[in-house]
Design an enzyme around this catalytic site. Structure first.
Site, mmCIF file in Angstrom:
data_model
loop_
_atom_site.group_PDB
_atom_site.id
_atom_site.type_symbol
_atom_site.label_atom_id
_atom_site.label_comp_id
_atom_site.label_asym_id
_atom_site.label_seq_id
_atom_site.Cartn_x
_atom_site.Cartn_y
_atom_site.Cartn_z
ATOM 1 N N SER A 39 -12.897 -40.669 23.218
ATOM 2 C CA SER A 39 -12.001 -40.392 24.079
ATOM 3 C C SER A 39 -10.817 -40.234 23.248
ATOM 4 C CB SER A 39 -11.933 -41.563 24.999
ATOM 5 O OG SER A 39 -11.100 -42.670 24.433
ATOM 6 N N ASP A 40 -9.660 -39.818 24.178
ATOM 7 C CA ASP A 40 -8.502 -40.029 23.417
ATOM 8 C C ASP A 40 -7.657 -41.128 23.421
ATOM 9 O OD1 ASP A 40 -6.063 -39.479 21.758
ATOM 10 O OD2 ASP A 40 -5.344 -37.761 22.697
ATOM 11 N N TRP A 41 -6.885 -41.843 22.898
ATOM 12 C CA TRP A 41 -6.207 -43.381 22.816
ATOM 13 C C TRP A 41 -5.960 -43.556 24.322
ATOM 14 C CZ3 TRP A 41 -4.415 -46.479 18.472
ATOM 15 C CH2 TRP A 41 -3.799 -47.218 18.846
#
Ligand code: NOJ
Length: 761
Positions: free
Chosen positions: A293-295
């Site tokens: 996932s992104d942050w």
């Protein structure tokens, strides 16, 4: 009883370590890889499996005492219980050794961590920002730049970079254009391929290669109004033809990981989007690697209005195919109960964990978890000559000459009286740009230093008014002076007395990058005013632009005789700029993004559709697709860039004017260096499919070649035309080539009108 369970666990650990000892790192496709992954998986509890899917940011002073309270203490506890599969932002061979030691020696199964970091354009030694590198169109240099970045970062414990960003973007307001390869899918795909190869090399088990990440899947570069994280709504024709291909190219290069994106795509957050992650990436494209996932993007599905709460977000993300949770801490909190409640299948957890373990085996981390933790190697490699040479080479190749009227450039090397003006001329920080990893602040070679060390001219430096306030290392807000004109007069005085004025103007290193969208793309602060005032006393100006995105420089383009686009060029910035200004390097860069005349034209890109009422310049009509206050055409088109020499194109020929589907033919042109110095031209091939079942762009880049010629020398340049150059994706995502008429354009930029016709049967 307690005694018995201790014995059982010890036996398991012994068995595992026997299995891991003396094994060679295993490569993809090796049947032993699946067997090892399966056998390890069979020993894992559900909690441990979920732990592998959890990625934490570095959360305490790693080599200091363990944290006792709060979030860091909880994360530390998770690490010791084997509930962390990866960490990001822990760097330095000793720090990484310290966290790895906990994972390997203190957890039940001793599974090593994979260590991620944003190695975007270098680590401690910086290459130009990726957009600048793209301006080189030099695929070998771009690969080398990624290769040396992998070398330097892996020596400091990193084995996974969150790069390359392969998002196509047509919007210079979006600050992250600095991080990509620009507006074009073809160029972006070629560069994506090279960057992945550069980072990963041919053998991931080597200590100097690292995992790459194709990000952000997908559509992030099409955020509405160029505002970061904003909504993305695009049709499937754009998705398949413009957004997906660079990701496919990264996959062709065997990229090991993908990252999803913050944005919603057509209503569904990318992180919870199973069309993107399951149907396309893991389904149609058969991606076997890991989707991170992104942050915090799993948690962000709550404000997106897609998930009710953290637990729901974890369920949606994992079911949609996100394998690892970066910093939301929602997988580790909820996945076990979600499996027990039947909302998430354990087989999906197993699939995600296998993907993660496979990469750890391929890196050879089970063989030697400390292989990236050698402090001698770290010392030897950091800032080594090989790395400095590669970033200098890349920097000079990234510079684009936008204008050179009257041959003001190159400058003579001695005997000239030069006024060097502008805060950025002596700035050792801004050239490092955004996404600067662990480079030391203020460590770039400035233009002032570069000019002094490469020539013997008299250089009078005048800063002019302060534009950016102080050193802005990782400043969240760049303070721009709009009022204080102190320094103006000194700059004007210096210009009056000089033969040539070199003005270095543009953006601070933190005015582009993540979260740095802008609505005004002119020169910030008082720089435009300074430029105009100096011009009044001495028009012999070489304008050197330093920036992370296309800027609006319409006044300069009209008045200033020489303009050099130098972007944020990294550690060797000033040396590279001096080489170009003095003619030691003949500029060869070509714009990877259109320069607009004004912000109102954005999004502006060369490969647009024709509309039903296309541009009829010169006609006094109202009802056509135009602006009342601006031409449609850009200031500088995609693919544009000059040289100190000139090139002539002639004898454009097609080996036949008709071709059957599935066939191929040759397109050739003669290129001649008609100037007085050796130079390199990027010959560009564009295609227009005149009538198709889906309207096609007026031009699409389908090939390019870089040709270096001595003065007077000419060469026949040949391109093979085949289905790859002529087909496109239907809105359903099927690749087709249709019969009919095509135009093939060749030239030195996307505005070239030199063309031939081709008919496909
Ligand atoms: C957020 C960014 O969007 C992403 O590109 C980056 O890799 C992560 N933060 C980690 O720093």
């Amino acid at each position: 009883m307690k005694y018995l369970s201790t014995i059982i666990i010890s036996c398991i650990i012994l068995l595992i370590s026997l299995g891991f000892q003396n094994i060679k790192p295993v490569a993809k496709g090796d049947p032993a890889l699946d067997a090892r992954v399966d056998s390890l998986l069979s020993l894992m509890t559900l909690e441990e499996k979920v732990g592998q899917m959890n990625q934490y940011n570095g959360f305490w002073e790693v080599t200091g005492p363990a944290p006792k309270d709060g979030d860091a203490a909880r994360k530390y506890e998770h690490l010791r219980k084997g509930l962390v599969g990866s960490m990001l932002n822990v760097t330095g061979s000793e720090n990484v050794r310290a966290v790895q030691r906990i994972a390997v020696e203190e957890t039940r199964l001793g599974i090593p961590l994979v260590i991620g970091y944003d190695v975007i354009h270098g680590f401690k030694t910086l290459s130009p920002i990726p957009l600048a590198e793209a301006a080189s169109w030099d695929l070998a240099a771009i690969r080398k730049s990624a290769e040396v970045a992998a070398k330097e970062s892996s020596a400091a414990g990193v084995n996974w970079t969150f790069a390359p960003m392969v998002d196509i973007s047509r919007d210079a307001r979006w600050g992250r254009v600095m991080e990509g390869a620009g507006e074009d899918t073809y160029l972006g795909s070629k560069i994506a391929y090279e960057r992945v190869k550069g980072f990963q090399g041919e053998d991931l088990s080597q200590p100097h290669t690292i995992l790459a990440t194709a990000k952000h899947f997908a559509g992030y570069g099409f955020s509405e109004s160029g505002r970061d994280y904003n909504t993305v709504d695009v049709g499937t024709s754009t998705l398949y033809n413009d957004i997906f291909p660079p990701f496919q190219a990264a996959l062709e290069a065997d990229v090991k990981t993908f990252m999803n994106s913050f944005n919603i795509l057509n209503g569904i957050p990318a992180t919870g989007n199973s069309f993107l992650q399951r149907d396309i990436l893991k389904g149609k494209w058969a991606f076997e690697g890991l989707m991170v996932s992104d942050w915090g993007s799993i948690r962000e599905m709550i404000p997106h209005g897609f998930a009710r709460d953290g637990k729901h977000a974890a369920e949606l993300a994992v079911n949609a195919g996100s394998d690892m949770d970066m910093e939301s801490a929602l997988y580790v909190e909820h996945l076990v109960s979600l499996v027990k409640e039947g909302k998430v299948k354990e087989s999906d957890i197993d699939d995600a964990v296998k993907r993660i373990l496979k990469l750890k085996f391929e890196l050879g981390l089970f063989e030697d978890p400390y292989k990236y933790c050698n402090s001698d190697r770290e010392k030897e490699i950091t800032g080594s000559k090989e790395i400095r040479d590669a970033v200098l080479d890349m920097a000079q190749k990234s510079i684009v000459l936008l204008k050179n009227e009257g041959g003001l450039l190159p400058l003579k090397k001695s005997g000239a009286n030069i006024a060097l003006i502008g805060q950025l001329a002596a700035d050792k920080d801004s050239p490092l740009g955004s996404w600067r990893a662990l480079v030391e602040a203020n460590s770039a070679v400035s233009v002032l230093e570069g000019l002094i060390s490469s020539g013997q001219n008299k250089i009078q430096y005048e800063r002019g008014p302060l534009v950016f306030d102080g050193t802005q290392n990782f400043a969240f807000e760049v303070k721009v002076n709009e009022e204080d004109r102190t320094g103006f007069q000194e700059a004007i005085q210096a210009a009056k007395q000089a033969e040539v004025v070199v003005m270095v103007l543009g953006e601070n290193g933190f005015q582009s990058g993540e979260g740095r969208s802008r609505t005004d793309l002119g020169l910030p602060g008082l720089q435009q005013e300074l430029l105009e005032e100096v011009y009044k006393v001495n028009p012999n100006i070489v304008l050197v632009l330093m920036n992370g995105r296309p800027l609006v420089i319409d006044w300069a383009a009209e008045h200033i005789p020489s303009i050099v686009e130098a972007w944020h060029l990294g550690s060797e910035s000033g040396n590279a700029i001096a080489k170009v200004l003095y003619g030691d390097y003949n500029p060869s860069g070509k714009l990877p993004m259109t320069f607009p005349r004004n912000v109102g034209q954005i999004p502006i890109y060369y490969n647009h559709k024709n509309t039903g009422r296309p541009d009829y310049p010169g006609q006094d009509l109202v009802f056509w697709s135009h602006y009342m206050d601006s031409p449609n055409t850009p200031l500088y088109p995609f693919g544009y860039g000059l040289s100190y020499t000139s090139f002539e194109y002639s004898d454009l020929k097609l080996s036949a004017s008709q071709m059957n589907k599935g066939g191929n033919m040759e397109l050739s042109v003669v290129l001649k260096n008609t100037g007085a110095v050796k130079g390199k031209e990027t010959v560009q091939l564009y295609v227009h499919d005149l009538v198709a079942s889906t309207s096609r762009p007026i031009k699409e880049l389908k090939g390019f070649q870089q040709i270096e010629l001595a003065p007077g020398e000419s060469k026949e340049v040949k391109f093979i035309i085949d289905e790859k150059s002529l087909g496109f994706y239907t809105p359903e995502g099927n690749w087709i080539v249709e019969s009919g008429e095509f135009k093939l354009f060749l030239g030195g930029d996307s505005a070239s009108e030199m063309n031939v016709d081709l008919v496909i049967d």
